[in-house]
Design a protein around this motif. Structure first.
Motif, mmCIF file in Angstrom:
data_model
loop_
_atom_site.group_PDB
_atom_site.id
_atom_site.type_symbol
_atom_site.label_atom_id
_atom_site.label_comp_id
_atom_site.label_asym_id
_atom_site.label_seq_id
_atom_site.Cartn_x
_atom_site.Cartn_y
_atom_site.Cartn_z
ATOM 1 N N SER A 225 43.169 25.738 59.655
ATOM 2 C CA SER A 225 42.457 24.533 60.097
ATOM 3 C C SER A 225 42.959 23.331 59.305
ATOM 4 O O SER A 225 43.497 23.473 58.196
ATOM 5 N N ASP A 226 42.754 22.122 59.866
ATOM 6 C CA ASP A 226 43.155 20.897 59.161
ATOM 7 C C ASP A 226 42.525 20.862 57.776
ATOM 8 O O ASP A 226 43.183 20.562 56.784
ATOM 9 N N GLN A 227 41.220 21.201 57.728
ATOM 10 C CA GLN A 227 40.479 21.112 56.472
ATOM 11 C C GLN A 227 41.073 22.076 55.424
ATOM 12 O O GLN A 227 41.311 21.691 54.279
ATOM 13 N N GLU B 71 44.689 21.016 54.345
ATOM 14 C CA GLU B 71 44.700 19.821 53.472
ATOM 15 C C GLU B 71 44.167 20.173 52.082
ATOM 16 O O GLU B 71 44.642 19.661 51.073
ATOM 17 N N HIS C 68 52.316 21.363 58.089
ATOM 18 C CA HIS C 68 51.191 22.021 58.766
ATOM 19 C C HIS C 68 51.637 22.342 60.184
ATOM 20 O O HIS C 68 51.768 21.461 61.022
#
Ligand code: NAD
Length: 305
Positions: A145-147, A150, A165
């Motif tokens: 996931s992006d979260q 990151e 990513h």
């Protein structure tokens, strides 16, 4: 989710890649290291200042990040799921980063299980080999996931310079396998060109120089041929059996999606057939050129004079 540099981490798998990666990761962090080999644990602890664990039976309290650099998905699954696996012992909010070259399907399933337990899961395999692991300049392809990606990024940047990513869980591992199929194809294709050049009276090191000054060049001709093949050293630190694992994963992606590929899948077939004939217990992946040497009666060992 906040993962800071002071986060307590556990790094598992301290082989050719894991040892230098753990050593870089441990700089300025509280890191525990584990490998099933006592020698690997001792050597990594001495090199990095990290704390070695004798086993995974008892985990230090409050581990927030677990990094895996293991040979394959079966072993990753065993460490995470079995007797009892880490998944059931980590706290919600912690993060698992699998930097091994694993199978996308297995990764997706593990990431799903982790999510149900409130644990973040990132696949972040690497490219660049032992040399770039030592200098902390690995290419890293992350899935998740992006979260989660990151949050993992500053941790990954301790080991690599380019963190891409790629997409959701499993896509990092898919991208890694596909890259390695291209990489193996580049070794094989260059071997074919060098054998043809030899029959036209061009020495292997001269042909490699020509390619590297021209449009046919690749990392195989720029690094692997001069350092590990023409020298006859075959000492890249990346085992042929690990490469074969990657090529099998890549082939599954082509087959599952019916992608027409008359060129790249040939490298996998050549490598599989060669492996059956090689006596060595652990050949280096660069020994792929032996197939072409045997088939063409040409020795591709011609270090630059
Ligand atoms: P390696 O065989 O040198 O190291 C693997 C380590 O894992 C060994 O030290 C082994 O003792 C340990 N191990 C195995 N089972 C274990 C278990 N159950 N618990 C704890 N430790 C265990 O392999 P490597 O070359 O370091 O590669 C590691 C991963 O990175 C592989 O997935 C490989 O495909 C990938 N990779 C390797 C390279 C390379 O150049 N060598 C480059 C990119 C990616």
């Amino acid at each position: 989710m906040v993962v800071t540099d002071t986060t307590r981490s556990l790094f598992i798998g301290l082989g050719n890649m894991g040892r230098p990666m753990a050593s870089r990761y441990a700089q300025g962090r509280e890191v525990f290291v584990f490998d099933q080999s006592p020698e690997a644990r001792k050597a990594t602890a001495e090199q990095s200042g990290a704390t070695p664990l004798e086993s995974l039976d008892t985990l230090p309290e409050n581990i927030k990040v677990v990094i895996l650099m293991l040979p394959n998905s079966r072993i990753v699954e065993a460490v995470l799921r079995e007797s009892p696996g880490l998944l059931s012992r980590l706290n919600p909010g912690s993060m698992i980063i699998d930097m091994s070259s694993s199978e996308p399907k297995s990764t997706t399933a593990l990431a799903h299980e982790a999510a149900q337990l409130g644990i973040h899961y990132v696949d972040a395999p690497v490219s660049g080999g032992v040399a770039r692991a030592v200098t902390g300049e690995l290419a890293i392809m992350a899935g998740g996931s992006d979260q989660a990606v990151e949050a993992a990024r500053p941790l990954l940047e301790a080991m690599g310079t380019g963190v891409v990513h790629v997409g959701p869980s499993g896509t990092g591992h898919a991208a890694k396998a596909l890259n390695n199929l291209l990489s193996a194809t580049n070794i094989a294709a260059a071997a074919e060109i060098i054998c043809a050049a030899a029959s036209a009276g061009i020495a292997p090191h001269v042909m490699v120089d020509v390619i590297n000054n021209s449009t046919g060049r690749s990392q195989a001709t720029e690094v692997k041929y001069p350092k590990h093949i023409l020298t006859g050293a075959f000492d890249s630190g990346f085992a042929m059996d690990l490469m074969l694992k990657d090529l099998k994963i890549a082939r599954q992606i082509f087959e599952a999606n019916a992608v027409e590929a008359p060129v790249v899948l040939t490298a996998q077939t050549v490598a599989e057939n060669l492996r059956e004939k090689l006596d060595s217990a652990a050949p280096d992946h660069t020994e792929l050129v032996r197939h072409y040497e045997q088939a063409n009666g040409v020795l591709i060992r011609d270090p630059r004079p």
